[in-house]
Design a protein around this motif. Structure first.
Motif, PDB file in Angstrom:
ATOM      1  N   ILE A 152       0.837  -1.207   0.000  1.00  0.00           N
ATOM      2  CA  ILE A 152       0.000   0.000   0.000  1.00  0.00           C
ATOM      3  C   ILE A 152       0.871   1.256   0.000  1.00  0.00           C
ATOM      4  N   GLN A 153       2.148   1.054   0.271  1.00  0.00           N
ATOM      5  CA  GLN A 153       3.041   2.209   0.404  1.00  0.00           C
ATOM      6  C   GLN A 153       4.413   1.825  -0.144  1.00  0.00           C
ATOM      7  N   ILE A 154       5.027   2.776  -0.830  1.00  0.00           N
ATOM      8  CA  ILE A 154       6.379   2.559  -1.365  1.00  0.00           C
ATOM      9  C   ILE A 154       7.320   3.466  -0.565  1.00  0.00           C
ATOM     10  N   GLY A 155       8.550   3.033  -0.316  1.00  0.00           N
ATOM     11  CA  GLY A 155       9.582   3.909   0.234  1.00  0.00           C
ATOM     12  C   GLY A 155       9.412   4.323   1.678  1.00  0.00           C
ATOM     13  N   CYS A 156      10.273   5.235   2.124  1.00  0.00           N
ATOM     14  CA  CYS A 156      10.240   5.689   3.513  1.00  0.00           C
ATOM     15  C   CYS A 156      10.922   7.055   3.613  1.00  0.00           C
ATOM     16  N   ASP A 157      10.330   7.924   4.434  1.00  0.00           N
ATOM     17  CA  ASP A 157      10.919   9.262   4.656  1.00  0.00           C
ATOM     18  C   ASP A 157      11.394   9.452   6.084  1.00  0.00           C
ATOM     19  N   LYS A 158      11.473   8.382   6.873  1.00  0.00           N
ATOM     20  CA  LYS A 158      11.791   8.576   8.285  1.00  0.00           C
ATOM     21  C   LYS A 158      13.294   8.779   8.510  1.00  0.00           C
ATOM     22  N   PHE A 159      14.108   8.242   7.667  1.00  0.00           N
ATOM     23  CA  PHE A 159      15.567   8.415   7.768  1.00  0.00           C
ATOM     24  C   PHE A 159      16.133   8.086   9.141  1.00  0.00           C
ATOM     25  N   CYS A 160      15.774   6.958   9.707  1.00  0.00           N
ATOM     26  CA  CYS A 160      16.453   6.491  10.924  1.00  0.00           C
ATOM     27  C   CYS A 160      17.943   6.435  10.558  1.00  0.00           C
ATOM     28  N   LEU A 264      10.309  -1.278  18.423  1.00  0.00           N
ATOM     29  CA  LEU A 264      10.783  -0.323  19.428  1.00  0.00           C
ATOM     30  C   LEU A 264      12.249   0.038  19.161  1.00  0.00           C
ATOM     31  N   GLN A 265      13.043  -0.896  18.703  1.00  0.00           N
ATOM     32  CA  GLN A 265      14.480  -0.761  18.350  1.00  0.00           C
ATOM     33  C   GLN A 265      15.397  -0.648  19.558  1.00  0.00           C
ATOM     34  N   SER A 266      15.034   0.190  20.549  1.00  0.00           N
ATOM     35  CA  SER A 266      15.861   0.295  21.755  1.00  0.00           C
ATOM     36  C   SER A 266      14.995   0.832  22.885  1.00  0.00           C
ATOM     37  N   GLY A 267      15.345   0.434  24.126  1.00  0.00           N
ATOM     38  CA  GLY A 267      14.592   0.910  25.288  1.00  0.00           C
ATOM     39  C   GLY A 267      15.275   2.075  25.980  1.00  0.00           C
ATOM     40  N   SER A 268      16.242   2.694  25.285  1.00  0.00           N
ATOM     41  CA  SER A 268      16.988   3.797  25.901  1.00  0.00           C
ATOM     42  C   SER A 268      16.737   5.089  25.120  1.00  0.00           C
ATOM     43  N   ASP A 269      16.361   6.151  25.839  1.00  0.00           N
ATOM     44  CA  ASP A 269      16.087   7.429  25.172  1.00  0.00           C
ATOM     45  C   ASP A 269      17.290   7.953  24.403  1.00  0.00           C
ATOM     46  N   SER A 270      18.503   7.793  25.011  1.00  0.00           N
ATOM     47  CA  SER A 270      19.666   8.352  24.320  1.00  0.00           C
ATOM     48  C   SER A 270      19.956   7.582  23.032  1.00  0.00           C
ATOM     49  N   VAL A 271      19.770   6.252  23.051  1.00  0.00           N
ATOM     50  CA  VAL A 271      19.998   5.477  21.817  1.00  0.00           C
ATOM     51  C   VAL A 271      18.928   5.832  20.779  1.00  0.00           C
ATOM     52  N   LEU A 272      17.670   5.927  21.219  1.00  0.00           N
ATOM     53  CA  LEU A 272      16.586   6.273  20.277  1.00  0.00           C
ATOM     54  C   LEU A 272      16.873   7.615  19.610  1.00  0.00           C
ATOM     55  N   ARG A 274      19.924   8.882  19.107  1.00  0.00           N
ATOM     56  CA  ARG A 274      21.012   8.701  18.130  1.00  0.00           C
ATOM     57  C   ARG A 274      20.501   7.993  16.875  1.00  0.00           C
ATOM     58  N   MET A 275      19.494   7.143  17.070  1.00  0.00           N
ATOM     59  CA  MET A 275      18.904   6.449  15.918  1.00  0.00           C
ATOM     60  C   MET A 275      17.958   7.359  15.135  1.00  0.00           C
ATOM     61  N   LYS A 276      17.602   8.492  15.729  1.00  0.00           N
ATOM     62  CA  LYS A 276      16.622   9.436  15.165  1.00  0.00           C
ATOM     63  C   LYS A 276      15.302   8.717  14.855  1.00  0.00           C
ATOM     64  N   ARG A 277      14.819   8.000  15.877  1.00  0.00           N
ATOM     65  CA  ARG A 277      13.565   7.261  15.670  1.00  0.00           C
ATOM     66  C   ARG A 277      12.336   8.158  15.802  1.00  0.00           C
ATOM     67  N   GLY A 278      12.515   9.339  16.440  1.00  0.00           N
ATOM     68  CA  GLY A 278      11.380  10.267  16.487  1.00  0.00           C
ATOM     69  C   GLY A 278      10.412  10.024  17.630  1.00  0.00           C
ATOM     70  N   SER A 344      24.379   7.319  10.397  1.00  0.00           N
ATOM     71  CA  SER A 344      25.200   6.756  11.477  1.00  0.00           C
ATOM     72  C   SER A 344      26.586   6.381  10.951  1.00  0.00           C
ATOM     73  N   GLN A 345      26.640   5.937   9.692  1.00  0.00           N
ATOM     74  CA  GLN A 345      27.949   5.588   9.136  1.00  0.00           C
ATOM     75  C   GLN A 345      28.809   6.850   8.966  1.00  0.00           C
ATOM     76  N   LYS A 346      28.144   7.947   8.599  1.00  0.00           N
ATOM     77  CA  LYS A 346      28.904   9.174   8.351  1.00  0.00           C
ATOM     78  C   LYS A 346      29.309   9.864   9.647  1.00  0.00           C
ATOM     79  N   LEU A 347      28.433   9.786  10.669  1.00  0.00           N
ATOM     80  CA  LEU A 347      28.638  10.635  11.845  1.00  0.00           C
ATOM     81  C   LEU A 347      29.021   9.910  13.123  1.00  0.00           C
ATOM     82  N   MET A 348      28.847   8.593  13.187  1.00  0.00           N
ATOM     83  CA  MET A 348      29.081   7.896  14.460  1.00  0.00           C
ATOM     84  C   MET A 348      29.990   6.693  14.249  1.00  0.00           C
ATOM     85  N   ALA A 349      30.691   6.338  15.318  1.00  0.00           N
ATOM     86  CA  ALA A 349      31.591   5.180  15.210  1.00  0.00           C
ATOM     87  C   ALA A 349      30.832   3.898  15.542  1.00  0.00           C
TER      88      ALA A 349
END
Ligand code: SAH
Ligand code: SF4
Length: 460
Positions: A152-160, A264-272, A274-278, A344-349
């Motif tokens: 029903i939907q193509i692609g993604c704009d969330k950019f995690c 959920l991806q992670s249960g930590s606010d700081s990780v979420l 960094r993941m830019k989950r929103g 994450s590849q560009k900005l984080m180790a």
């Protein structure tokens, strides 16, 4: 998504007179449908391609193609790593495959058809270049003829920050509701009883046509009207878009499964962050509350990434804690895999050592498995409605013969049920009595009219 893409490519090639074979030796054309979500998926494709080298040398007329996300992501790199490949086709160009094969056969040479990069043109141009050709369907290529995927939907704009999908599948675009409805009717006519709606953030679906606007909940109402379709599932959900409107639609529409895959991806606010989950852990908790309020008994499942850039032991333990609190039906757990071109590849180790990722994966899996086991045990002793999918893996492996074999099916809530039964039951929705539960499977027996418990109405 990839299974659906394969189904459609096979449908278009059958239209050209092709048939499907299991053996590369017999094939005129060998196509690899690929995934690039993690490095391991790509490595598998490159080693499978390596095994084609000799075959192509011995039979130069065979056309070898790479399609899907890895084709979009790696493009010319594929010809460098596997020089015997003839065609490279992105997920938005699959409809060109028959022509590309013909060109490779008649003219030789290497051919590429891929979509525009996210910044290679105007948004509308980029969107058009990612469009797919969904109405072509081939029931024979489905996992079972009674179940079908419907995009029903193509692609993604969330950019995690960790994810390649916005690059490989392009901008988010909802397909027109009328087109989806017509496709659902075709699927029902072909015998599909269950459809699974597909989108990277499926519940964010929306479609605007001039003044008319269709939301995901409205689409569910529309599809509920399709005769012959008995179950509607949808994956994957985005936590922030799990609105009351969506939950009310699931509650009010009996064909819609009370099963929600909301990673959920992670249960930590700081990780979420960094993941830019929103969303925050607090937002996710609120969403869980909303789900339980509107859909008591709904099955909720999740995805997790462990060992994301900078993930400390404390942050990981927050994930363990939240998993115990949320009690997911099941979870898919992945070790972070760095992907070229992502934020994450560009900005984080990528600094969590592999053994730590592995250990965290195992630890979270053990917690989840214990929850899944306890969750499944609630069904022991009760009959449950199951859509019978076919013979179980064990039955196929053991080469069982005869009418009575081990069958497998799924409940409305997407739980897997295994039982002995007549092959004629395949495709039916029937009650199965559950006598045992493991973390992954419910074991049961067919409830016959004799074994069905009598309900006695007492009037005083
Ligand atoms: N659109 C879906 C997920 C698509 S990818 C969603 O947002 O929920 C499926 C899963 O793969 C993700 O949920 C995530 O857990 C995992 N994944 C994505 N990128 C990854 C990466 N770089 N490394 C490890 N796992 C990844
Ligand atoms: Fe990837 Fe995030 Fe989009 Fe899912 S929502 S496809 S994880 S960018």
């Amino acid at each position: 998504m990839n299974m659906l893409d394969s189904e459609m490519v096979v449908a278009s090639l059958r239209g050209e007179g092709y048939g499907v074979t299991d053996s590369p030796e017999d094939a005129d054309t060998i196509l690899f449908n690929t995934c690039s979500i993690r490095e391991q998926a790509e490595n598998k494709t490159y080693s499978a391609l390596g095994r084609m080298r000799q075959l192509k040398q011995d039979h130069p007329q065979k056309v070898i193609g790479v399609m899907g996300c890895m084709a979009q992501k790696d493009q010319g790199l594929i010809f460098k790593r596997a020089p015997f490949v003839d065609i490279v086709v992105g997920p938005g160009q699959l409809q060109q495959i028959p022509d590309l094969i013909r060109t490779a056969q008649s003219q030789g040479g290497q051919h590429t058809a891929v979509s525009l990069g996210r910044t290679d043109g105007k948004v509308e141009q980029v969107k058009r270049s990612h469009e797919t050709f969904d109405p072509l369907r081939d029931p024979e290529m489905r996992p079972t003829p009674f179940q079908a995927f419907l995009r029903i939907q193509i692609g993604c704009d969330k950019f995690c920050t960790y994810c390649v999908v916005p690059m490989t599948r392009g901008p988010e675009q909802g397909r027109p509701p009328q087109q989806i409805f017509e496709e659902a009717k075709i699927l029902a006519d072909q015998g599909a009883k269950e459809i699974t709606l597909l989108g990277q953030t499926v519940n964010s679906y929306r479609f605007r046509d001039g003044e008319t606007h269709t939301s995901f909940a409205e689409l569910l109402h529309l599809l509920h009207e399709v005769d012959g379709i008995e179950r509607i599932k949808f994956v994957t959900n985005y936590p922030k878009d799990m609105t009351v409107e969506v939950l009310q639609a699931v509650r009010d529409l009996p064909k819609v499964s009370p099963y929600l895959h909301v990673p959920l991806q992670s249960g930590s606010d700081s990780v979420l962050k960094r993941m830019k989950r929103g969303y925050t852990v607090g937002d996710y908790r609120e969403m869980m509350q909303r789900i339980h309020e509107h859909l008591p008994g709904a099955a909720i499942s999740s995805d997790f990434i462990v060992g994301f850039c900078g993930e400390t032991e404390e942050e990981f333990q927050e994930t363990i804690k939240l998993t115990k609190e949320c009690r997911f039906k099941n979870s898919f757990i992945f070790k972070y895999s760095e992907r070229t071109g992502t934020k994450s590849q560009k900005l984080m180790a990528d600094d969590v050592p592999y053994p730590t990722k592995q250990r965290r994966n195992n630890e979270l899996l053990a917690v989840q498995n214990q929850i899944s086991l306890e969750d499944n045990q609630q069904f022991v002793g009760a009959p449950i409605e199951v859509l019978v999918e076919g013979r179980s893996k064990k039955s196929v492996k053991d080469n069982e013969s005869g009418e009575i074999v081990q069958l497998t099916g799924r409940t409305h809530c997407d739980r897997i049920v295994v039982f002995q039964g007549n092959q004629r039951l395949v495709g039916q929705i029937i009650p199965i009595g559950i006598y045992e539960a493991t973390a992954f499977t419910l074991l049961g027996t067919v409830v016959t009219s004799e074994s069905r418990p009598q309900v006695v109405q007492l009037s005083l």
